[in-house]
Design an enzyme around this catalytic site. Sequence first.
Site, PDB file in Angstrom:
ATOM      1  N   LEU A 144       0.811  -1.210   0.000  1.00 48.52           N
ATOM      2  CA  LEU A 144       0.000   0.000   0.000  1.00 48.52           C
ATOM      3  C   LEU A 144       0.852   1.270   0.000  1.00 48.52           C
ATOM      4  O   LEU A 144       1.971   1.280   0.494  1.00 48.52           O
ATOM      5  CB  LEU A 144      -0.968  -0.004   1.182  1.00 48.52           C
ATOM      6  CG  LEU A 144      -0.440  -0.237   2.594  1.00 48.52           C
ATOM      7  CD1 LEU A 144       0.038   1.056   3.200  1.00 48.52           C
ATOM      8  CD2 LEU A 144      -1.546  -0.855   3.429  1.00 48.52           C
ATOM      9  N   GLY A 166      10.984  14.387 -11.020  1.00 49.93           N
ATOM     10  CA  GLY A 166      10.730  15.342  -9.935  1.00 49.93           C
ATOM     11  C   GLY A 166      11.972  15.574  -9.108  1.00 49.93           C
ATOM     12  O   GLY A 166      13.086  15.699  -9.644  1.00 49.93           O
ATOM     13  N   PHE A 193       5.188   5.482 -12.335  1.00 45.08           N
ATOM     14  CA  PHE A 193       6.488   5.724 -11.699  1.00 45.08           C
ATOM     15  C   PHE A 193       7.540   6.215 -12.683  1.00 45.08           C
ATOM     16  O   PHE A 193       8.726   5.972 -12.541  1.00 45.08           O
ATOM     17  CB  PHE A 193       6.951   4.487 -10.904  1.00 45.08           C
ATOM     18  CG  PHE A 193       6.270   4.468  -9.560  1.00 45.08           C
ATOM     19  CD1 PHE A 193       4.922   4.180  -9.460  1.00 45.08           C
ATOM     20  CD2 PHE A 193       6.952   4.814  -8.411  1.00 45.08           C
ATOM     21  CE1 PHE A 193       4.253   4.237  -8.252  1.00 45.08           C
ATOM     22  CE2 PHE A 193       6.302   4.872  -7.185  1.00 45.08           C
ATOM     23  CZ  PHE A 193       4.948   4.573  -7.104  1.00 45.08           C
ATOM     24  N   CYS A 237       9.590   4.522   3.066  1.00 44.14           N
ATOM     25  CA  CYS A 237       9.796   3.171   2.508  1.00 44.14           C
ATOM     26  C   CYS A 237      10.974   3.079   1.545  1.00 44.14           C
ATOM     27  O   CYS A 237      11.942   2.362   1.818  1.00 44.14           O
ATOM     28  CB  CYS A 237       8.526   2.710   1.820  1.00 44.14           C
ATOM     29  SG  CYS A 237       7.103   2.758   2.917  1.00 44.14           S
TER      30      CYS A 237
HETATM   31  C1  UGA Z   1       5.774   2.893  -1.595  1.00 42.48           C
HETATM   32  C2  UGA Z   1       5.273   1.877  -2.650  1.00 42.48           C
HETATM   33  O1  UGA Z   1       4.707   2.560  -3.760  1.00 42.48           O
HETATM   34  C3  UGA Z   1       4.211   0.932  -2.045  1.00 42.48           C
HETATM   35  O2  UGA Z   1       3.839  -0.046  -3.006  1.00 42.48           O
HETATM   36  C4  UGA Z   1       4.819   0.247  -0.820  1.00 42.48           C
HETATM   37  O3  UGA Z   1       3.869  -0.589  -0.190  1.00 42.48           O
HETATM   38  C5  UGA Z   1       5.273   1.301   0.175  1.00 42.48           C
HETATM   39  O4  UGA Z   1       6.247   2.168  -0.453  1.00 42.48           O
HETATM   40  C6  UGA Z   1       5.882   0.596   1.366  1.00 42.48           C
HETATM   41  O5  UGA Z   1       6.888  -0.091   1.201  1.00 42.48           O
HETATM   42  O6  UGA Z   1       5.264   0.606   2.435  1.00 42.48           O
HETATM   43  P1  UGA Z   1       4.855   5.227  -0.632  1.00 42.48           P
HETATM   44  O7  UGA Z   1       6.185   5.348   0.024  1.00 42.48           O
HETATM   45  O8  UGA Z   1       3.626   5.499   0.147  1.00 42.48           O
HETATM   46  O9  UGA Z   1       4.674   3.730  -1.232  1.00 42.48           O
HETATM   47  O10 UGA Z   1       4.829   6.250  -1.830  1.00 42.48           O
HETATM   48  P2  UGA Z   1       4.948   6.228  -3.426  1.00 42.48           P
HETATM   49  O11 UGA Z   1       3.680   6.693  -4.002  1.00 42.48           O
HETATM   50  O12 UGA Z   1       5.494   4.967  -3.907  1.00 42.48           O
HETATM   51  O13 UGA Z   1       6.035   7.384  -3.632  1.00 42.48           O
HETATM   52  C7  UGA Z   1       7.353   7.254  -3.111  1.00 42.48           C
HETATM   53  C8  UGA Z   1       8.185   8.439  -3.537  1.00 42.48           C
HETATM   54  O14 UGA Z   1       8.455   8.393  -4.932  1.00 42.48           O
HETATM   55  C9  UGA Z   1       7.518   9.804  -3.294  1.00 42.48           C
HETATM   56  O15 UGA Z   1       8.494  10.716  -2.809  1.00 42.48           O
HETATM   57  C10 UGA Z   1       7.020  10.223  -4.666  1.00 42.48           C
HETATM   58  O16 UGA Z   1       6.930  11.621  -4.821  1.00 42.48           O
HETATM   59  C11 UGA Z   1       8.117   9.637  -5.549  1.00 42.48           C
HETATM   60  N1  UGA Z   1       7.672   9.360  -6.933  1.00 42.48           N
HETATM   61  C12 UGA Z   1       6.723   8.432  -7.181  1.00 42.48           C
HETATM   62  C13 UGA Z   1       8.270  10.036  -7.984  1.00 42.48           C
HETATM   63  O17 UGA Z   1       9.163  10.893  -7.787  1.00 42.48           O
HETATM   64  N2  UGA Z   1       7.888   9.756  -9.262  1.00 42.48           N
HETATM   65  C14 UGA Z   1       6.929   8.825  -9.534  1.00 42.48           C
HETATM   66  O18 UGA Z   1       6.626   8.608 -10.736  1.00 42.48           O
HETATM   67  C15 UGA Z   1       6.345   8.155  -8.469  1.00 42.48           C
END
Ligand code: UGA
Length: 490
Positions: A170, A290, A286, A297
């Site tokens: 999640l 940015g 993903f 995580c």
């Molecule tokens: C992440 C994973 O997406 C989940 O599947 C996983 O369960 C979770 O870690 C965990 O291990 O508990 P989360 O940390 O809530 O979830 O957030 P994400 O939406 O994955 O984003 C992580 C980071 O990547 C953020 O800083 C976001 O801004 C960045 N990001 C995400 C980007 O810079 N570009 C993208 O295209 C996507």
Amino acid sequence: MSKSKEVVSSAIPASVEPVRIAVIGCGYVGLVAAVCFAEIGHSVICIDSDAEKIECLQQGRIPIHEPWLEELLRSQNPTSLRFSTSLADAVRASQVVFIAVGTPPLESGDADLSYVEAVAVEIARSIDSYKVVVEKSTVPVYTSDWIARVLRRNGVRPGEADIVSNPEFLREGTAVTDFLYPDRIIIGTCSDRAFRIMERIYRPLIDGSYSRRPSAVTLFSNETRQATLLRTSAKSAELIKHASNAFLAMKISFINSVANLCEQVNANVEEVARGIGLDRRIGSQFLRPGLGYGGSCFPKDIKAFYSIGEQMGAELTLLREVERINERQRDHFLRKVRSTLWNLRGKHLAVLGLAFKGGTDDIRESPALSLVKSLIGEGATITAFDPAAMANARRAIVSPRLELAESALQAMDGADALLILTDWPEFASLDLSEVKARLAQPIVFDGRNLYHPAVMAERGFTYVSIGRAAVEAATEPSELHSAATPYRVA
Ligand code: UGA
């Protein structure tokens, strides 16, 4: 998503065979899992050693910002969901015990598994009948073996407990819908008995019966997700979790590297990312460039995964580079700010976004927060706004040079430039005339590519984003960008 705010749990449908579940740990993962297990029809006791947190939950209040969680919590009745500090009672009352305690990083990068061990010892001492013990926390490979060993050493007889690795995927901000509509459910165990019980728990999500309930939380109308149940060994399940996060982080670092090349050759990374993502083998998710990934995580899991690889003699060297690119991304952004504004000392900057991403109040490893600290360190004063993370940011940065505003627009009053650092949807629909009127200089640094460069130039802004040529307001004095500015101005 659509669901009335007045959520009332319907009676448990006949298709659900309720399982008595204990969830140990009321953090992000534990709390969401506990509430959602209750929502799909099971009987859940959620345990935490923090008595204050338990009291707050007993009153129906959620200590984190997570859409749907509070509504769902309040809709449960006391037999479907209870909160307690007594692990022993919860274990005795349950068939399945989920371990969802924290695994924070040690200085070495390894996960600190001492909480997992302490809980396993307590579970062992409380076992009075057959239990399925499930690791839900993010843990390195071999943790399930260690849990089995700890149970044995503390008196649990063979056949009295089976271990399952059932990782969680999640995301903060969409945790509830991610839980209720998962892409896949991984059940890692060598025990058929434990597998059957786990299958029973997740059945309403696998056969789609949860989504057909009139009271179900629903996804956006045109989105459908079919959950795949995958049985693996416990070790494979543990690796699936770490490898998934590592792969997603790698995609982000990859697109950020491509973004930097785009800036050098005057290409547009948004076009490139779309072109790449249309290949179904790659996929479009993903690939948003940015300021690099943050949160509780990815940074921690990449380090832990690298470390376990190193210890096992299978070094994941690729992950070192993923990390390095991620760290450089913030510096690169900071250089752009400097090369456009020249000196930062004495400048007054408006910042939108402090959370590590939109939709959460979480500031752990937030690129936005780290940039704010750097800007303050270089002598700038900041007025910041975030829809949810301001209280957390205030605790994390104590500086007279950081002021918090009551709204996005208020943060901009008289500022020398605006920096957008977090991708909250509301930051993508600002009234640009108002923005221009409030800023002392119409200069916008967009670390999340929320606006289109051509539109920003047309509206009279100097606009610097990621992986796209910087544009300069037509009306602006040409000497603003010195010859030293390394970015092409359209
Ligand atoms: C992440 C994973 O997406 C989940 O599947 C996983 O369960 C979770 O870690 C965990 O291990 O508990 P989360 O940390 O809530 O979830 O957030 P994400 O939406 O994955 O984003 C992580 C980071 O990547 C953020 O800083 C976001 O801004 C960045 N990001 C995400 C980007 O810079 N570009 C993208 O295209 C996507």
